[in-house]
Design an enzyme around this catalytic site. Structure first.
Site, mmCIF file in Angstrom:
data_model
loop_
_atom_site.group_PDB
_atom_site.id
_atom_site.type_symbol
_atom_site.label_atom_id
_atom_site.label_comp_id
_atom_site.label_asym_id
_atom_site.label_seq_id
_atom_site.Cartn_x
_atom_site.Cartn_y
_atom_site.Cartn_z
ATOM 1 N N GLY A 1 0.744 -1.650 0.063
ATOM 2 C CA GLY A 1 -0.029 -0.075 0.342
ATOM 3 C C GLY A 1 0.703 1.378 0.377
ATOM 4 N N ASP B 1 -3.904 -3.454 -10.261
ATOM 5 C CA ASP B 1 -3.379 -4.475 -11.571
ATOM 6 C C ASP B 1 -2.213 -4.193 -12.694
ATOM 7 O OD1 ASP B 1 -5.463 -5.993 -11.626
ATOM 8 O OD2 ASP B 1 -7.214 -4.458 -11.858
#
Length: 307
Positions: free
Chosen positions: A223, A253
Site C-alpha cells: 500500500g 493491476d
C-alpha cells in the site's frame, strides 16, 4: 494464434462505469455526471498497462450478451490485441461513484455470471495451445468455476505463470507452483496460516512460500509503503512515491502490468519492482478506472531509480 511474449487471461471481466456526484443522500434522487465506461477486469487491466508502456500482449477474456459486445468495443479502442471467449452469461458491470463534496469514492462490484462446464473446458483448451513466455491470471473467478480452475491451468501451461488473485484460488494454485504472485500483507499472512504480519516478518513469510515450491518470486504489495520483491536469495523493498491520489482503482493491476512488461524486456529484478511501484503509484493519480499515463510512470520510475 499469433505468438506473443505476454498473454493475459480474464475469466470474470467487467464494464467499469464511473461517475461524479455532489452529495450522497439516502432516499433522494442523486444527479450524476455523464458516465465513463472502461473495460475492466484484472487481466484486461494488465494488458492495458502493458500497452501504455509501449508493450504488446494478447488479452483473452470471456464475454457475453450486450455488455460483452460493449466490452469488446472498449478493448478494441484501446488498440490491444485480443481474443474473445464467448459465453452465455452477460458480462458483469461495476459501478464507481465519486462524491465531489467529500472526495469519497464508492465502489460497487457485481458478481460474474455462471460459466458452464463446456465453457470452462473451452478456456482450458485455448490455454493449452498458447505459445507464450508469460501467462497472467488476474482477477476473481466466476460462479461455476471452482477454486481448482487456476491450478488446472498451471498444470497445462508451459508459460511462466503470474497469478494475481486471492483466497482459496490463490492457496490452491500455489500447490502446483507458479512463477510470480502478488499478495498484499494480509493475503500473505493467510497463506502461511497467520492472522497478521509485521513489516520485518514479510521476508521470511515470502521465503517460506518459495521454499515450499509455491512460487519463484513473491511480490508483496504494501500500500502506501510501496512493495517488496522476494526470491529465495534476495529481498528488495521499494517505497511508494508521494503522489496526489485521486483513485486506487486499477493500481494493483497497473503494478502487475508494469512488472510483467519489465520482465518481458529482460529487466533486472530491481528494475522490475521499481516499474511495478511506479505504474501502481501513477495509476492512483488519475480518476476512476483510467489506470496511468506513460509519462507519469516513467517519471516516477526515474525518481525511484535514484533512491
Amino acid at each position: 494464434m499469433k505468438s506473443l511474449n505476454i498473454v493475459t487471461l480474464t475469466v470474470n471481466p467487467a464494464i467499469d462505469k464511473s461517475t461524479h456526484l455532489k452529495g450522497l443522500v439516502p432516499e433522494q434522487k442523486i444527479r450524476c455526471e455523464a458516465p465513463r465506461y472502461d473495460a475492466g477486469g484484472g487481466g484486461i487491466n494488465v494488458s492495458k498497462a502493458i500497452s501504455r508502456l509501449g508493450g504488446t500482449s494478447l488479452a483473452l477474456f470471456t464475454a457475453g450478451g450486450f455488455t460483452g459486445k460493449l466490452l469488446e468495443e472498449l478493448i478494441s479502442k484501446e488498440g490491444i490485441e485480443s481474443k474473445t471467449i464467448e459465453v452465455e452469461a452477460w458480462t458483469r458491470e461495476n459501478f464507481i461513484a465519486v462524491d465531489d463534496n467529500t472526495n469519497s469514492q464508492y465502489r460497487f462490484g457485481f458478481p460474474g455470471g455462471k460459466i458452464s462446464s463446456e465453457e470452462s473446458q473451452k478456456i482450458l483448451d485455448l490455454v493449452s495451445n498458447l505459445d507464450t513466455q508469460f501467462l497472467v491470471l488476474s482477477g476473481s473467478l466466476n460462479e461455476g468455476l471452482s477454486d481448482d480452475f487456476y491450478p488446472e491451468i498451471a498444470k497445462i501451461t508451459k508459460a511462466k505463470l503470474i497469478v494475481d488473485t486471492s483466497g482459496e484460488a490463490l492457496k490452491k494454485v500455489l500447490k502446483t507452483g507458479v512463477y510470480l504472485i502478488k499478495p498484499n500483507v494480509g493475503e500473505l499472512a493467510r497463506l502461511i496460516g497467520r492472522e497478521r504480519l509485521e513489516l520485518n516478518e514479510i521476508d521470511d513469510a515470502a521465503k517460506q512460500i518459495i521454499a515450499d515450491g509455491g512460487a519463484e518470486i513473491v511480490v508483496v504489495s504494501l500500500g502506501p509503503q510501496g512493495a517488496a520483491l522476494v526470491t529465495k536469495d534476495s529481498y528488495e523493498h521499494v517505497p511508494a512515491p508521494n503522489v496526489a491520489k485521486k483513485s486506487t482503482v486499477g493500481a494493483g493491476d497497473s503494478m502487475v502490468g508494469g512488472m510483467v512488461w519489465a520482465l518481458s524486456q529482460n529487466k533486472s529484478l530491481k528494475e522490475v519492482i521499481r516499474w511495478g511501484v511506479a505504474c501502481g503509484s501513477a495509476a492512483t493519480m488519475n480518476e476512476g478506472t483510467q489506470l496511468f499515463k506513460q509519462a507519469d510512470a516513467k517519471r516516477l520510475f526515474e525518481w525511484l531509480e535514484k533512491k
